[in-house]
Design a protein around this motif. Structure first.
Motif, PDB file in Angstrom:
ATOM      1  N   PRO A 237       0.833  -1.202   0.000  1.00 59.68           N
ATOM      2  CA  PRO A 237       0.000   0.000   0.000  1.00 59.68           C
ATOM      3  C   PRO A 237       0.867   1.251   0.000  1.00 59.68           C
ATOM      4  CG  PRO A 237      -0.543  -1.438   1.868  1.00 59.68           C
ATOM      5  CD  PRO A 237       0.727  -1.949   1.265  1.00 59.68           C
TER       6      PRO A 237
ATOM      7  N   GLY B 133       0.624   5.709   0.118  1.00 58.94           N
ATOM      8  CA  GLY B 133      -0.107   6.982   0.146  1.00 58.94           C
ATOM      9  C   GLY B 133       0.725   8.021  -0.570  1.00 58.94           C
ATOM     10  N   GLY B 134       1.315   8.939   0.191  1.00 63.60           N
ATOM     11  CA  GLY B 134       2.127   9.998  -0.411  1.00 63.60           C
ATOM     12  C   GLY B 134       3.571   9.608  -0.624  1.00 63.60           C
ATOM     13  N   ASN B 135       3.948   8.420  -0.178  1.00 61.44           N
ATOM     14  CA  ASN B 135       5.335   7.931  -0.303  1.00 61.44           C
ATOM     15  C   ASN B 135       6.336   8.890   0.350  1.00 61.44           C
ATOM     16  OD1 ASN B 135       7.355   6.147  -0.989  1.00 61.44           O
ATOM     17  ND2 ASN B 135       7.522   6.825  -3.113  1.00 61.44           N
ATOM     18  N   THR B 136       5.946   9.452   1.489  1.00 61.62           N
ATOM     19  CA  THR B 136       6.866  10.321   2.228  1.00 61.62           C
ATOM     20  C   THR B 136       7.475   9.612   3.434  1.00 61.62           C
ATOM     21  OG1 THR B 136       5.217  11.214   3.763  1.00 61.62           O
ATOM     22  CG2 THR B 136       5.466  12.360   1.660  1.00 61.62           C
ATOM     23  N   GLY B 137       7.136   8.358   3.639  1.00 60.09           N
ATOM     24  CA  GLY B 137       7.647   7.617   4.800  1.00 60.09           C
ATOM     25  C   GLY B 137       9.176   7.579   4.784  1.00 60.09           C
TER      26      GLY B 137
ATOM     27  N   THR C  58      -0.528  11.414   3.123  1.00 61.31           N
ATOM     28  CA  THR C  58      -1.978  11.194   3.110  1.00 61.31           C
ATOM     29  C   THR C  58      -2.442  10.736   4.490  1.00 61.31           C
ATOM     30  OG1 THR C  58      -1.705   8.871   2.541  1.00 61.31           O
ATOM     31  CG2 THR C  58      -1.860  10.428   0.700  1.00 61.31           C
TER      32      THR C  58
ATOM     33  N   ASN D 275      -0.650   8.467   7.264  1.00 61.89           N
ATOM     34  CA  ASN D 275      -0.481   8.981   8.631  1.00 61.89           C
ATOM     35  C   ASN D 275      -0.991   7.961   9.649  1.00 61.89           C
ATOM     36  OD1 ASN D 275      -1.652  12.243   7.531  1.00 61.89           O
ATOM     37  ND2 ASN D 275       0.431  11.461   7.551  1.00 61.89           N
TER      38      ASN D 275
ATOM     39  N   THR E 295       1.105   4.715   9.801  1.00 63.65           N
ATOM     40  CA  THR E 295       2.367   4.861  10.541  1.00 63.65           C
ATOM     41  C   THR E 295       2.147   5.482  11.921  1.00 63.65           C
ATOM     42  OG1 THR E 295       2.735   7.045   9.554  1.00 63.65           O
ATOM     43  CG2 THR E 295       3.757   5.183   8.436  1.00 63.65           C
TER      44      THR E 295
ATOM     45  N   GLY F  90       3.266  11.343  14.090  1.00 60.78           N
ATOM     46  CA  GLY F  90       3.280  12.267  15.230  1.00 60.78           C
ATOM     47  C   GLY F  90       3.230  13.699  14.752  1.00 60.78           C
TER      48      GLY F  90
ATOM     49  N   ILE G 211      -6.145   0.580   4.815  1.00 62.97           N
ATOM     50  CA  ILE G 211      -7.065   1.603   5.324  1.00 62.97           C
ATOM     51  C   ILE G 211      -7.615   2.358   4.116  1.00 62.97           C
ATOM     52  CG2 ILE G 211      -7.211   3.741   6.660  1.00 62.97           C
ATOM     53  CD1 ILE G 211      -4.835   2.606   8.370  1.00 62.97           C
TER      54      ILE G 211
ATOM     55  N   GLU H  36       8.228   7.811  15.916  1.00 61.32           N
ATOM     56  CA  GLU H  36       7.103   8.225  15.069  1.00 61.32           C
ATOM     57  C   GLU H  36       7.186   7.757  13.616  1.00 61.32           C
ATOM     58  OE1 GLU H  36       6.713  12.531  15.210  1.00 61.32           O
ATOM     59  OE2 GLU H  36       8.642  12.845  14.268  1.00 61.32           O
TER      60      GLU H  36
ATOM     61  N   ASN I 246       2.242  -6.170   2.388  1.00 64.05           N
ATOM     62  CA  ASN I 246       3.529  -5.521   2.661  1.00 64.05           C
ATOM     63  C   ASN I 246       4.517  -6.458   3.386  1.00 64.05           C
ATOM     64  OD1 ASN I 246       5.049  -3.299   2.168  1.00 64.05           O
ATOM     65  ND2 ASN I 246       4.077  -1.962   3.667  1.00 64.05           N
TER      66      ASN I 246
HETATM   67  P1  FAD Z   1       3.586   6.388   2.736  1.00 65.08           P
HETATM   68  O1  FAD Z   1       4.970   6.851   2.829  1.00 65.08           O
HETATM   69  O2  FAD Z   1       3.020   6.216   1.375  1.00 65.08           O
HETATM   70  O3  FAD Z   1       3.438   5.003   3.526  1.00 65.08           O
HETATM   71  C1  FAD Z   1       3.936   4.841   4.822  1.00 65.08           C
HETATM   72  C2  FAD Z   1       3.588   3.428   5.327  1.00 65.08           C
HETATM   73  O4  FAD Z   1       2.174   3.299   5.463  1.00 65.08           O
HETATM   74  C3  FAD Z   1       3.997   2.303   4.373  1.00 65.08           C
HETATM   75  O5  FAD Z   1       4.301   1.179   5.131  1.00 65.08           O
HETATM   76  C4  FAD Z   1       2.748   2.048   3.561  1.00 65.08           C
HETATM   77  O6  FAD Z   1       2.688   0.738   3.059  1.00 65.08           O
HETATM   78  C5  FAD Z   1       1.666   2.293   4.579  1.00 65.08           C
HETATM   79  N1  FAD Z   1       0.429   2.861   4.039  1.00 65.08           N
HETATM   80  C6  FAD Z   1       0.270   4.025   3.352  1.00 65.08           C
HETATM   81  N2  FAD Z   1      -1.027   4.234   3.094  1.00 65.08           N
HETATM   82  C7  FAD Z   1      -1.693   3.172   3.615  1.00 65.08           C
HETATM   83  C8  FAD Z   1      -3.079   2.808   3.671  1.00 65.08           C
HETATM   84  N3  FAD Z   1      -4.022   3.589   3.151  1.00 65.08           N
HETATM   85  N4  FAD Z   1      -3.420   1.651   4.285  1.00 65.08           N
HETATM   86  C9  FAD Z   1      -2.458   0.850   4.835  1.00 65.08           C
HETATM   87  N5  FAD Z   1      -1.146   1.147   4.797  1.00 65.08           N
HETATM   88  C10 FAD Z   1      -0.781   2.293   4.210  1.00 65.08           C
HETATM   89  N6  FAD Z   1       6.409  11.471  10.407  1.00 65.08           N
HETATM   90  C11 FAD Z   1       5.978  11.764  11.646  1.00 65.08           C
HETATM   91  O7  FAD Z   1       5.388  10.910  12.286  1.00 65.08           O
HETATM   92  N7  FAD Z   1       6.210  12.995  12.198  1.00 65.08           N
HETATM   93  C12 FAD Z   1       6.853  13.971  11.541  1.00 65.08           C
HETATM   94  O8  FAD Z   1       7.046  15.052  12.074  1.00 65.08           O
HETATM   95  C13 FAD Z   1       7.293  13.695  10.222  1.00 65.08           C
HETATM   96  N8  FAD Z   1       7.907  14.639   9.515  1.00 65.08           N
HETATM   97  C14 FAD Z   1       8.301  14.363   8.238  1.00 65.08           C
HETATM   98  C15 FAD Z   1       8.898  15.364   7.494  1.00 65.08           C
HETATM   99  C16 FAD Z   1       9.295  15.130   6.180  1.00 65.08           C
HETATM  100  C17 FAD Z   1       9.941  16.232   5.396  1.00 65.08           C
HETATM  101  C18 FAD Z   1       9.076  13.855   5.604  1.00 65.08           C
HETATM  102  C19 FAD Z   1       9.456  13.559   4.198  1.00 65.08           C
HETATM  103  C20 FAD Z   1       8.478  12.864   6.352  1.00 65.08           C
HETATM  104  C21 FAD Z   1       8.092  13.086   7.662  1.00 65.08           C
HETATM  105  N9  FAD Z   1       7.472  12.110   8.431  1.00 65.08           N
HETATM  106  C22 FAD Z   1       7.049  12.395   9.689  1.00 65.08           C
HETATM  107  C23 FAD Z   1       7.287  10.764   7.880  1.00 65.08           C
HETATM  108  C24 FAD Z   1       6.036  10.627   6.963  1.00 65.08           C
HETATM  109  O9  FAD Z   1       5.656  11.791   6.401  1.00 65.08           O
HETATM  110  C25 FAD Z   1       4.884  10.119   7.756  1.00 65.08           C
HETATM  111  O10 FAD Z   1       5.192   8.850   8.193  1.00 65.08           O
HETATM  112  C26 FAD Z   1       3.560  10.050   6.956  1.00 65.08           C
HETATM  113  O11 FAD Z   1       2.586   9.741   7.887  1.00 65.08           O
HETATM  114  C27 FAD Z   1       3.516   9.040   5.829  1.00 65.08           C
HETATM  115  O12 FAD Z   1       2.359   9.268   5.032  1.00 65.08           O
HETATM  116  P2  FAD Z   1       2.326   8.848   3.485  1.00 65.08           P
HETATM  117  O13 FAD Z   1       0.945   9.039   2.974  1.00 65.08           O
HETATM  118  O14 FAD Z   1       3.401   9.510   2.731  1.00 65.08           O
HETATM  119  O15 FAD Z   1       2.603   7.279   3.611  1.00 65.08           O
END
Ligand code: FAD
Ligand code: ZN
Length: 471
Positions: free
Chosen positions: A67, A69-73, A140, A144, A147, A150, A206, A427, A464
């Motif tokens: 899965p 979302g925004g691929n920012t993990g 996304t 959020n 993961t 926070g 989710i 986090e 995953n």
């Molecule tokens: P993704 O990177 O796409 O996925 C993250 C994980 O969740 C993967 O394992 C994926 O398989 C899974 N996933 C995604 N969507 C779903 C879904 N719908 N259902 C089931 N599984 C799913 N994190 C913090 O906690 N606190 C911070 O302050 C913080 N600051 C950041 C700052 C920067 C500049 C960056 C790049 C990242 C930061 N992060 C932070 C990390 C990241 O942004 C978070 O973890 C964010 O919540 C990930 O969201 P995403 O949609 O990009 O998920």
């Protein structure tokens, strides 16, 4: 077999939403650009029903799903491995805000909703959705929650888990669990919502969530204070909690070297007070009364802090624009670190009371074992969460440093975290980067319970795989 699966996926989502050719880097490369995988396909379903059908088709073909979302993990959890056999299931097209219930103070949104648009939707309806992190323009709500993110408001509002009342999930067998309740009380057995939150896509997908909204504060005020040590920063936190109570919504600490990197690489940003202080603290206060009330509270706090010697100098932002600039400095630290070169990141937590001693001991240990290392220390002190990062010695070959020392640095830091009863991932989650470390630092009983849950909820290990727990 793959061709038959791809055809089924096209039948479900439409030809244009099953990507197999062209540049797939945006889905295959992790945010830090440390790993690039190869997907069998990137699939972008447009509804929960389509997600369920995609899962069923993949389960029938025994093809695993990642899965995304925004691929920012930051822990390599949302990109495929290099086998060319995994399907990336992107939630990007599920981005509707389905409902807002003002009397119940809830908002229901689909998983692919970008955090910032969700905050804006809440604001438009006259409410606050307080989850806030530097990646909010791209991450996304599904990611959020997956993961348990926070961010900078946890001190007051909690992390993503605390902000979620209900979930809609496509299970690993392709059924839809409709758990979108807006209830604040519901003790009817095991909490399935909490099981999926923080499971990083390893138990199910989710597809939507019902989230808590809050009244908008009448005023928000930001201050920046110079402190001489981490002990002084913790003392300031105690004072701020006494003076501001629940109005204290953010408390970030930043080490001098970390701020120096921002000043060096982003010369256009004004970094206040850092050259004379070991640490600076960014405080945010949200007030239900008025800006004047918030300002008076802040002034009393800072007077008390200067009187007891824990703050040497401070500024309170005069305008929203100035407050934004201060936050921008804090949020620029990771980018400044990237500009400085390759580095080793840790996202750790220890009890707030023990942070000063943790930092003292661990700084000394690293400096003794690896002469010249540069420590980039900043984070959410109010939550006991530090981004305790390590930059290669100045002027050296950073890539060679990482090859030679990354494992050693990680071991030194995580062993220290364990001695201080902390967590090796506060986090960002486990992803694939921390699977081995989790096996060392999590108790065998906890790991065994986690494996039992994984095999019960995902018996074919198609959700995953290899993330959080070894495949
Ligand atoms: P993704 O990177 O796409 O996925 C993250 C994980 O969740 C993967 O394992 C994926 O398989 C899974 N996933 C995604 N969507 C779903 C879904 N719908 N259902 C089931 N599984 C799913 N994190 C913090 O906690 N606190 C911070 O302050 C913080 N600051 C950041 C700052 C920067 C500049 C960056 C790049 C990242 C930061 N992060 C932070 C990390 C990241 O942004 C978070 O973890 C964010 O919540 C990930 O969201 P995403 O949609 O990009 O998920
Ligand atoms: Zn953080």
């Amino acid at each position: 077999m793959s061709q038959a699966l791809l055809q089924s996926l096209r039948n479900i989502c439409g030809q244009s939403h099953v990507l197999t050719e062209g540049d797939l880097q945006a889905w295959e490369m992790d945010w830090r650009k440390r790993t690039r995988g190869k997907a069998l396909a990137v699939v972008r379903p447009g509804s929960t029903g389509e997600v369920a059908r995609v899962v069923r088709a993949c389960v029938a073909a025994r093809v695993s799903l990642v899965p995304q979302g925004g691929n920012t993990g930051l822990v390599v959890g949302s990109t495929p491995d290099d086998s060319g056999q995994q399907v990336v299931l992107s939630l990007q097209r599920l981005r509707a805000v389905r409902a807002i219930d003002p009397a119940n103070l809830t908002l229901t949104a689909e998983a692919g909703c970008v955090l910032q648009s969700l905050q804006e939707a809440a604001l438009k309806a006259g409410f606050l959705f307080p989850l806030s992190l530097a990646a909010e323009g791209s991450c996304t709500i599904g990611g959020n929650l997956a993961t348990n993110a926070g961010g900078t408001q946890v001190l007051r509002y909690g992390n993503a888990r605390d902000l979620c009342l209900g979930l809609e999930v496509v299970t690993a067998s392709g059924e839809v669990w409709e758990g979108l309740t807006g209830l604040r009380k519901d003790n009817t057995g095991y909490d399935l919502r909490d099981l999926y939150i923080g499971s990083e896509g390893t138990l199910g997908i989710i597809t939507a969530a019902t989230l808590k909204l809050y009244p908008l504060p009448a005023a928000r005020l930001t201050a920046w204070a110079a402190v001489g040590s981490m002990d002084a920063a913790v003392a300031l936190l105690g004072l701020a909690q006494q003076h501001l109570g629940a109005n204290l919504t953010g408390f970030e600490v930043m080490g001098q070297f970390a701020l120096g990197l921002v000043a060096r690489h982003f010369g256009q940003l004004k970094v206040p007070l850092y050259d004379s202080a070991a640490f600076c603290v960014l405080l945010e206060c949200s007030d239900q009364e008025s800006e004047a009330h918030a300002r008076a509270q802040f002034e009393r706090l800072l007077e008390a802090a200067m009187a007891c010697g824990c703050v040497s100098d401070a500024v309170v932002a005069e305008s929203l624009a100035q407050a934004r600039q201060l936050w921008h400095v804090r949020e620029s630290i990771p980018l400044a670190q990237a500009e400085e070169g390759l580095n080793i990141k840790h996202d750790i937590s220890v009890p707030v009371s023990r942070i000063p001693e943790f930092v003292r001991q661990t700084d000394a240990l690293l400096e003794k074992e690896i002469p010249g290392v540069r420590l980039v220390n900043f984070g959410h002190l109010g939550d006991g969460n530090l981004h305790y990062n390590v930059q290669a010695p100045a002027g050296g070959d950073a890539a060679a440093f990482l090859r030679a020392h990354e494992e050693q640095v990680n071991t030194l830091v995580y062993d220290a975290v364990q001695r201080f009863d902390g967590s090796i991932s506060a986090e960002h989650g486990v992803g694939s980067l921390k699977v081995g470390k989790l096996e060392i630092h999590k108790s065998p009983v906890a790991l065994s319970l986690m494996r039992t849950l994984k095999s019960a909820l995902d018996p074919h290990n198609l959700m995953n795989p290899g993330r959080v727990l070894r495949a």
